[in-house]
Design a protein around this motif. Structure first.
Motif, PDB file in Angstrom:
ATOM      1  N   LYS A   9       4.883  31.038 -43.420  1.00 34.92           N
ATOM      2  CA  LYS A   9       6.297  31.680 -44.389  1.00 34.92           C
ATOM      3  C   LYS A   9       6.483  30.260 -44.758  1.00 34.92           C
ATOM      4  N   MET A  10       7.240  30.227 -46.061  1.00 33.22           N
ATOM      5  CA  MET A  10       7.735  29.066 -46.409  1.00 33.22           C
ATOM      6  C   MET A  10       9.342  29.272 -46.628  1.00 33.22           C
ATOM      7  N   MET A  12      12.830  27.958 -47.942  1.00 27.95           N
ATOM      8  CA  MET A  12      13.378  27.109 -48.940  1.00 27.95           C
ATOM      9  C   MET A  12      14.670  27.031 -48.856  1.00 27.95           C
ATOM     10  N   GLU A  69      11.665  22.395 -48.282  1.00 28.76           N
ATOM     11  CA  GLU A  69      10.879  23.376 -48.105  1.00 28.76           C
ATOM     12  C   GLU A  69      10.219  23.194 -46.822  1.00 28.76           C
ATOM     13  N   CYS A  70      10.048  23.878 -46.017  1.00 27.65           N
ATOM     14  CA  CYS A  70       9.504  23.829 -44.573  1.00 27.65           C
ATOM     15  C   CYS A  70       8.536  25.316 -44.345  1.00 27.65           C
ATOM     16  N   VAL A  71       7.328  24.862 -44.063  1.00 24.61           N
ATOM     17  CA  VAL A  71       6.235  25.904 -43.847  1.00 24.61           C
ATOM     18  C   VAL A  71       6.157  25.995 -42.483  1.00 24.61           C
ATOM     19  N   VAL A 103       3.315  32.822 -47.507  1.00 25.08           N
ATOM     20  CA  VAL A 103       2.546  31.853 -48.240  1.00 25.08           C
ATOM     21  C   VAL A 103       1.163  32.643 -47.921  1.00 25.08           C
ATOM     22  N   VAL A 119      -1.268  24.517 -40.947  1.00 25.97           N
ATOM     23  CA  VAL A 119       0.152  24.071 -41.118  1.00 25.97           C
ATOM     24  C   VAL A 119       0.619  23.396 -39.895  1.00 25.97           C
TER      25      VAL A 119
END
Length: 119
Positions: A9-10, A12, A69-71, A103, A119
């Motif tokens: 998952k991203m 945002m 943005e954090c994946v 994602v 990731v």
């Protein structure tokens, strides 16, 4: 995907620039220290501001914000959302928004790892 798996998952978020330090700390505390930060401008429900420069009045309707943005794959996206929301909130208009996106794939450039291991 089995129960408990979320995939990649991203998360945002668009937040106030002065809350970035608090958000970075909160993300590290939930185990999501990796992020991308971009300076952006935009508008939402926050009202436009009027100003003067050299005797001329002007309106600023695009406000300076920060996009984070954090994946994530190994921690729940909900934990990341909660951390950002708690750290970024002032209770005033213009606090921002948070979006969660799926994602489709990920590739780590250095190692060639793919999927959740990238990731």
């Amino acid at each position: 995907m089995s129960d408990g798996e979320q995939g990649i998952k991203m998360v945002m978020a668009i937040i106030r620039p002065d809350k970035l330090s608090d958000v970075k700390t909160a993300l590290a505390e939930v185990g999501a220290p990796s992020l991308t930060v971009t300076n952006v401008s935009g508008r939402g429900s926050q009202p436009a501001k009027k100003g003067q420069w050299r005797g001329e009045e002007y309106t600023v309707d695009l406000h300076q914000k920060v996009k984070i943005e954090c994946v994530v794959a190994d921690i729940p996206a909900d934990d990341v959302v909660d951390a950002i929301a708690d750290a970024a909130q002032t209770g005033e208009k213009g606090d921002g928004k948070i979006f969660v996106l799926p994602v489709e794939s990920a590739v780590q450039v250095r190692t060639g790892k793919e999927g959740e291991t990238a990731v």
